[in-house]
Design an enzyme around this catalytic site. Structure first.
Site, PDB file in Angstrom:
ATOM      1  N   GLU A 194      -0.927  -8.253   5.546  1.00  0.00           N
ATOM      2  CA  GLU A 194      -0.590  -8.377   6.974  1.00  0.00           C
ATOM      3  C   GLU A 194      -1.813  -8.196   7.873  1.00  0.00           C
ATOM      4  OE1 GLU A 194      -0.247  -5.824   5.137  1.00  0.00           O
ATOM      5  OE2 GLU A 194      -0.556  -3.983   6.291  1.00  0.00           O
ATOM      6  N   CYS A 215       0.831  -1.209   0.000  1.00  0.00           N
ATOM      7  CA  CYS A 215       0.000   0.000   0.000  1.00  0.00           C
ATOM      8  C   CYS A 215       0.870   1.266   0.000  1.00  0.00           C
ATOM      9  CB  CYS A 215      -0.993  -0.049   1.152  1.00  0.00           C
ATOM     10  SG  CYS A 215      -2.439   0.963   0.832  1.00  0.00           S
ATOM     11  N   HIS A 222      -3.383  -5.079   1.780  1.00  0.00           N
ATOM     12  CA  HIS A 222      -2.729  -5.312   3.073  1.00  0.00           C
ATOM     13  C   HIS A 222      -2.763  -6.787   3.498  1.00  0.00           C
ATOM     14  CE1 HIS A 222      -2.214  -1.137   4.584  1.00  0.00           C
ATOM     15  NE2 HIS A 222      -3.182  -0.875   3.739  1.00  0.00           N
TER      16      HIS A 222
HETATM   17  N1  GLN Z   1      -3.449   6.417   0.817  1.00  0.00           N
HETATM   18  C1  GLN Z   1      -2.199   6.138   1.476  1.00  0.00           C
HETATM   19  C2  GLN Z   1      -1.052   6.868   0.785  1.00  0.00           C
HETATM   20  O1  GLN Z   1      -1.240   7.475  -0.206  1.00  0.00           O
HETATM   21  C3  GLN Z   1      -1.918   4.656   1.516  1.00  0.00           C
HETATM   22  C4  GLN Z   1      -2.966   3.966   2.362  1.00  0.00           C
HETATM   23  C5  GLN Z   1      -2.486   2.712   3.008  1.00  0.00           C
HETATM   24  O2  GLN Z   1      -1.293   2.429   3.105  1.00  0.00           O
HETATM   25  N2  GLN Z   1      -3.440   1.955   3.510  1.00  0.00           N
HETATM   26  O3  GLN Z   1       0.049   6.827   1.240  1.00  0.00           O
END
Ligand code: GLN
Length: 190
Positions: free
Chosen positions: A175, A81, A173
């Site tokens: 994890e 992410c 995610h």
């Molecule tokens: N929207 C976040 C970003 O731009 C990432 C979101 C997340 O890691 N769950 O960094």
């Protein structure tokens, strides 16, 4: 087989959850906050969180160059992410700092707002059945992949899991679920 020692970047975000998944697989992990803590590691996970905040903390810790060196040395590095955004070459509409070691373009927050977080059964051929329970939280979608990048899964017509050499990125995610197959895949990357 020699046991791997994996660092988890612990500046902010879901680093504890990654450590728990690694420990359930019997892998050793260490929290990384300073450049010196990268020494002797076999790999690194950059967790989800907020990529702009993580970037500022990486600036403060002078962590960009040593993490880039880890990739150059062929160590396994996985961004989930926000971590995927940190690894990307291009970020749509943003000049925030990034490592640029993965030849992809990402669109931040493309999966929707925080309240629109969702779990989806994402088919991942390299993991076999069943589909992976992928949790998306303001997730980036991968909107372009370079020639050296292999897309390993798609959702909503966008790449959400990709690999370039030993660099792995997921929009979602793993994890935050009990499914350990992607952590196992990361540890087994050849
Ligand atoms: N929207 C976040 C970003 O731009 C990432 C979101 C997340 O890691 N769950 O960094």
């Amino acid at each position: 087989m020699v046991a791997l020692r994996i660092g988890v970047l612990a500046l902010q975000g879901a680093f504890r959850e990654h450590r728990r998944s690694l420990s359930r697989l019997g892998a050793e992990s260490v929290e990384v906050r300073k450049a010196g803590e990268l020494e002797g590691l076999d790999g690194l996970i950059i967790p989800g969180g907020e990529s702009t905040t993580m970037g500022k903390l990486m600036n403060a810790g002078a962590l960009w160059e040593p993490v880039a060196r880890l990739v150059a040395e062929g160590k396994r590095v996985w961004g989930t992410c926000a971590g995927a955004i940190v690894l990307a070459a291009e970020i749509e509409g943003s000049d925030q700092p990034r490592l640029g070691v993965m030849d992809i373009t990402v669109a931040r927050n493309a999966s929707g707002r925080q309240v629109d977080s969702f779990e989806a059964p994402v088919p991942v051929a390299v993991l076999g059945e069943p589909p992976f329970p992928a949790v998306f939280i303001r997730a980036p979608y991968i909107t372009r992949v370079g020639t050296g990048v292999t897309v390993l899964a798609e959702w909503n017509a966008h790449a959400v899991l990709a690999r370039q050499g030993r660099v792995l990125v997921t929009s979602f995610h793993p994890e935050l679920t009990d499914d350990l197959r992607l952590h196992r895949y990361f540890l087994d990357l050849d």
